[in-house]
Structure formats: structure tokens, C-alpha cells
Design an enzyme around this catalytic site. Structure first.
Site, PDB file in Angstrom:
ATOM      1  N   HIS A  62    -137.709 113.171 -36.459  1.00 34.22           N
ATOM      2  CA  HIS A  62    -137.470 112.177 -35.415  1.00 34.22           C
ATOM      3  C   HIS A  62    -138.224 112.520 -34.135  1.00 34.22           C
ATOM      4  CE1 HIS A  62    -134.102 109.691 -33.236  1.00 34.22           C
ATOM      5  NE2 HIS A  62    -135.308 109.410 -32.770  1.00 34.22           N
ATOM      6  N   HIS A  64    -141.059 110.626 -31.026  1.00 34.35           N
ATOM      7  CA  HIS A  64    -141.740 109.425 -30.524  1.00 34.35           C
ATOM      8  C   HIS A  64    -143.094 109.840 -30.001  1.00 34.35           C
ATOM      9  CE1 HIS A  64    -138.073 106.969 -30.811  1.00 34.35           C
ATOM     10  NE2 HIS A  64    -137.468 108.136 -30.596  1.00 34.35           N
ATOM     11  N   ARG A  66    -145.535 107.537 -29.193  1.00 36.35           N
ATOM     12  CA  ARG A  66    -145.901 106.529 -28.173  1.00 36.35           C
ATOM     13  C   ARG A  66    -147.182 105.755 -28.420  1.00 36.35           C
ATOM     14  NH1 ARG A  66    -140.840 106.325 -26.722  1.00 36.35           N
ATOM     15  NH2 ARG A  66    -140.130 107.965 -25.299  1.00 36.35           N
ATOM     16  N   ASN A  96    -141.016 102.534 -32.934  1.00 35.25           N
ATOM     17  CA  ASN A  96    -140.799 101.678 -31.747  1.00 35.25           C
ATOM     18  C   ASN A  96    -141.930 101.789 -30.721  1.00 35.25           C
ATOM     19  OD1 ASN A  96    -140.085 104.281 -30.964  1.00 35.25           O
ATOM     20  ND2 ASN A  96    -138.546 103.588 -29.504  1.00 35.25           N
ATOM     21  N   HIS A 212    -129.565 111.594 -34.571  1.00 39.74           N
ATOM     22  CA  HIS A 212    -128.922 112.221 -33.397  1.00 39.74           C
ATOM     23  C   HIS A 212    -127.423 111.999 -33.236  1.00 39.74           C
ATOM     24  CE1 HIS A 212    -129.813 108.258 -31.868  1.00 39.74           C
ATOM     25  NE2 HIS A 212    -131.051 108.527 -31.502  1.00 39.74           N
ATOM     26  N   ASP A 289    -135.868 114.361 -31.567  1.00 41.67           N
ATOM     27  CA  ASP A 289    -135.901 113.108 -30.797  1.00 41.67           C
ATOM     28  C   ASP A 289    -136.823 113.271 -29.582  1.00 41.67           C
ATOM     29  OD1 ASP A 289    -135.506 110.497 -30.056  1.00 41.67           O
ATOM     30  OD2 ASP A 289    -133.447 110.772 -29.356  1.00 41.67           O
ATOM     31  N   HIS A 293    -141.841 110.822 -21.493  1.00 42.26           N
ATOM     32  CA  HIS A 293    -141.956 109.744 -20.499  1.00 42.26           C
ATOM     33  C   HIS A 293    -142.733 110.256 -19.294  1.00 42.26           C
ATOM     34  CE1 HIS A 293    -139.147 107.001 -22.427  1.00 42.26           C
ATOM     35  NE2 HIS A 293    -138.273 107.969 -22.533  1.00 42.26           N
ATOM     36  N   GLY A 304    -134.355 109.916 -22.583  1.00 42.61           N
ATOM     37  CA  GLY A 304    -134.962 110.863 -23.530  1.00 42.61           C
ATOM     38  C   GLY A 304    -135.670 112.017 -22.877  1.00 42.61           C
TER      39      GLY A 304
HETATM   40 ZN    ZN Z   1    -135.354 108.058 -31.248  1.00 42.61          ZN
END
Ligand code: ZN
Length: 405
Positions: A62, A64, A66, A96, A212, A289, A293, A304
Site C-alpha cells: 500500500h 501512493h 502520485r 487514486n 490500514h 500507506d 504531499h 497522510g
Molecule cells: Zn491509501
């Protein structure tokens, strides 16, 4: 290229010996307990001095990354380097992005770029619904079993959105099961306990992985489920930040800014239940996770933390140093179990014939975390300033050194 790791503590979920590991052509060719392997014969030699730990590369279910769409937060390059620095050799990146990854071609294009960077094996997840709109099946799932595939994602996921329409969720899970896929359910909406209960009670015969887990009630629901249905394919993950931090840590950094994460950091009572869930096997894996950012996005409430580069130190310090988990158990959580759930063959164990995905760790080394030094573009971490045990010394992917401290 031949590489000899001599005189290491070779530990994974299945093995714990002092000895040597020989790598050639991207594979582990031999694990030699106790024997002192001679120096050289042309290859690269690393000496563990009988002290450094050698284990199989970590597997993150898991993260991200981006791209496409938010390269200000992270790029495939910066995320791959962050993963390598964290000892991760295989990573699933969530769908996502903008646009969301809802079809095979989009997933393949991300995978090809990551392969060209060459630091880790990246497995893009594909969404359950088209554009993650929650209205109709994603092109990937809609194409069905008969479609000719060149990429089969080890996870499908709607990420934080879940699918509100229960009929559509059932259809998606049935289609996923037909394709042999595992579905990661984030269970964020309507409260974690209720969302986990909903997924467990759907009764669709699909391999479901709960992302999570953070709440005591959810751990207890899973414990109940697994004890009544020991053959159930349901698995679950916890994150390093939820096992190490509480609401107080979030508030100290700004509960709606730098301390914000979904699901939120909770009270000590919840945190302790997560530790018990990990100890007794109710929670199967640790996943980062990793959610990078920009500082502006954090100030505006983006949830996050950047997690790949601190995961091992946080988990080692918390679970092994503080709660007496064995290293074998920790490596089961970080590598063997996620590899098994994702169906990644040749990963998750130090054994002859497996991929030469290896991480070398100095478990006694203390470091003070500083998010500003991360390779990730996301510098957002609540661990800055903390002194943690355990650092990554070297990461080998496909038999090549991809990171060395
Ligand atoms: Zn996530």
C-alpha cells in the site's frame, strides 16, 4: 554479477542462521550456514562481521506514488528511491492518481516506467470502478475473464473511496474473484468498525484485504471473523504510524494539518489493540500507506504521511525493541506475508532460487529521523526528531545494489 554476503545473520520468516548468501544473475544461488565463504573469485564481497542482518527485501502492499497527475507530491523516480532507501524491493502503488488507474494500459505504462528506473518492482493496483466514480465497473474488470491480459495486478482497490453501492461492490468483488484477484478495501467511510463489518458480511467469495486497520473494534471484528472461519481468505494490514503514534502526536503537529491521516491516529487503547492484533496474527502485514504531499497540501489538510523511509526503523523500534516481537515475526509482517498475499513468487524469503531482492540492516544503529533528508518529495512525517533504532545499510534488487548507505 556475482555477489557474496559473508558472515551475516541471515534471518527471514523461515530461517535464522549465521552464514553466507551467494547471489548471481539476479537470483539467490546459495545460502551457506556457518561456513566461511572464501573472499572473491571476481565477485563483489560484503562482510556482515557476524552482526549485520540480511533478510529478504520488504514488500509494501500500500503506497501512493502520485503519478500520473501529482508529480509535485512525488514522482516514480523519487518514490522508487525512497522505497530502495527503506529496504523495499516490491511495492503496490494505489490507483487514486489523476486520472485514476482503471485499465490495463494505464497500469502497464506506469509499470514500464518504473521498470526503466529499475530500483524496485512496482505493481500498480487497478480500481474497481471506472474513474473511481463508484457508478460502473472499471474497464479492467468489465473486460472480464476472456480478455487477453499482459498485466495482472496483484491488488485491485478503490482506495479511500470504497464502493458505496452494495450491489455494484458485490459485482466488482465477484468479477475480481473470477479473475483471481485480491481486493484491498480501505474501510474509511461511515466509521472503520462499520465499514469492516460491512465487508466481512458481504459473503462474496473473494480474497479481501483490509487496508490500514487502526481501530480496536475493527481488530476485534477481524479476530472474531478469523476464529470462526479459520479458512477465510480475509487478510489485513496495519501501518507503522498507527502502531507507533497516537492522537496526541497528531495534535502536537496539528490534527488538521501535519498530523492528519486517514484513518486518524487514535488513542493508546486502540494502538495497543493493534499491537496485539499483529502479535496474534489477526493482522497479517505491515503496509506503509506512503502518502507524500507538499507542505502546502499538508497545510490545507491533505491526509497522510511519507512512510517508506522510516517504516523499518519505526517497526523495529516499536515492535521488536519495545514489545519483544522476534525479528522473524517482523520479517513475516514486512516481507513473507505480503509476498504470499500478493502472490509474488520468488519473493519474501532468503532461499536458493529466489529473486536476489535483499536488504541488509544494522539493527543496533540509532538514527535521528529528519524528513527533510528523505528521497521522497513528501517530507511529511511525524517522526522527525525522533531517535529510532534500525537502519537500512544496503538494498539489492534483482541482484543489483540499488541503495547503499
Ligand atoms: Zn491509501
Amino acid at each position: 554479477m556475482k555477489i557474496i554476503f559473508r558472515n551475516f545473520r541471515v534471518i527471514d520468516a523461515f530461517t535464522d542462521v549465521t552464514g553466507s548468501v551467494i547471489v548471481d544473475g539476479g537470483r539467490i544461488v546459495d545460502v551457506v550456514p556457518d561456513a566461511v565463504v572464501p573472499h572473491g573469485d571476481g565477485g563483489l564481497v560484503f562482510d556482515g562481521c557476524g552482526r549485520l542482518v540480511l533478510t529478504s527485501g520488504f514488500v509494501d502492499m500500500h503506497a501512493h506514488f502520485r503519478e500520473p497527475g501529482s508529480s509535485g507530491k512525488e514522482t516514480l523516480e523519487s518514490a522508487s528511491l525512497a522505497a530502495a532507501r527503506g529496504g523495499y524491493t516490491s511495492v503496490v502503488c494505489m490507483a487514486n492518481t489523476s486520472p485514476p488507474v482503471d485499465n490495463e494500459a494505464a497500469a502497464i505504462s506506469i509499470k514500464r516506467r518504473a521498470d526503466a528506473i529499475g530500483l524496485i518492482s512496482l505493481y500498480p493496483a487497478i480500481s474497481l470502478t471506472e474513474g473511481m466514480n463508484g457508478k460502473k465497473l472499471s474497464p479492467y474488470l468489465a473486460a472480464g475473464r476472456s480478455a487477453v491480459r499482459t498485466y495482472s495486478p496483484p491488488l485491485l482497490s478503490e482506495d479511500g473511496r470504497d464502493v458505496a453501492d452494495e450491489g455494484l461492490l458485490r459485482t466488482a468483488l465477484r468479477a475480481a474473484a473470477e479473475g483471481g484477484h485480491t481486493v484491498s478495501c480501505h474501510c474509511d467511510f461511515g466509521g472503520e468498525d462499520a465499514a469492516v463489518k460491512r465487508v466481512l458480511e458481504l459473503g462474496v467469495d473473494c480474497r479481501i484485504h483490509i487496508a490500514h486497520v487502526s481501530a480496536k473494534g475493527a481488530v476485534n471484528l477481524l479476530r472474531d471473523h478469523k476464529s470462526h472461519a479459520p479458512e477465510s481468505p480475509v487478510t489485513a494490514e496495519a501501518t507503522p504510524h498507527h502502531i507507533a503514534l497516537t492522537r496526541g502526536d497528531a495534535e502536537a503537529s496539528g490534527a488538521e494539518t501535519f498530523g492528519k491521516v486517514a484513518p486518524p491516529l487514535r488513542s493508546e487503547e486502540h494502538r495497543l489493540e493493534l499491537i496485539e492484533g499483529l502479535r496474534d496474527g489477526v493482522i497479517d502485514v505491515i503496509a506503509t500507506d506512503h502518502a507524500p504531499h507538499t507542505t502546502d497540501d499538508k497545510l490545507n489538510g491533505a491526509p497522510g504521511f511519507s512512510g517508506l523511509e522510516t517504516a523499518f526503523a519505526v517497526c523495529y523500534t516499536t515492535l521488536v525493541k519495545r514489545y519483544n516481537f522476534s525479528l522473524q515475526k517482523l520479517f513475516s509482517l514486512l516481507s513473507a506475508e505480503p509476498a504470499r498475499i500478493l502472490g509474488l513468487s520468488g519473493c519474501g524469503a532468503i532461499a536458493a532460487g529466489n529473486n536476489a531482492d535483499i536488504v541488509v540492516l544494522d539493527t543496533e544503529r540509532e538514527t535521528v529521523i529528519d524528513g527533510d533528508t528523505f528521497a521522497s518529495r513528501g517530507k511529511n512525517t511525524l517522526f522527525s526528531g525522533r531517535k529510532l533504532y534500525g537502519s537500512v545499510v544496503l538494498t539489492l534488487h534483482d541482484g543489483r545494489v540499488v541503495y547503499q548507505a
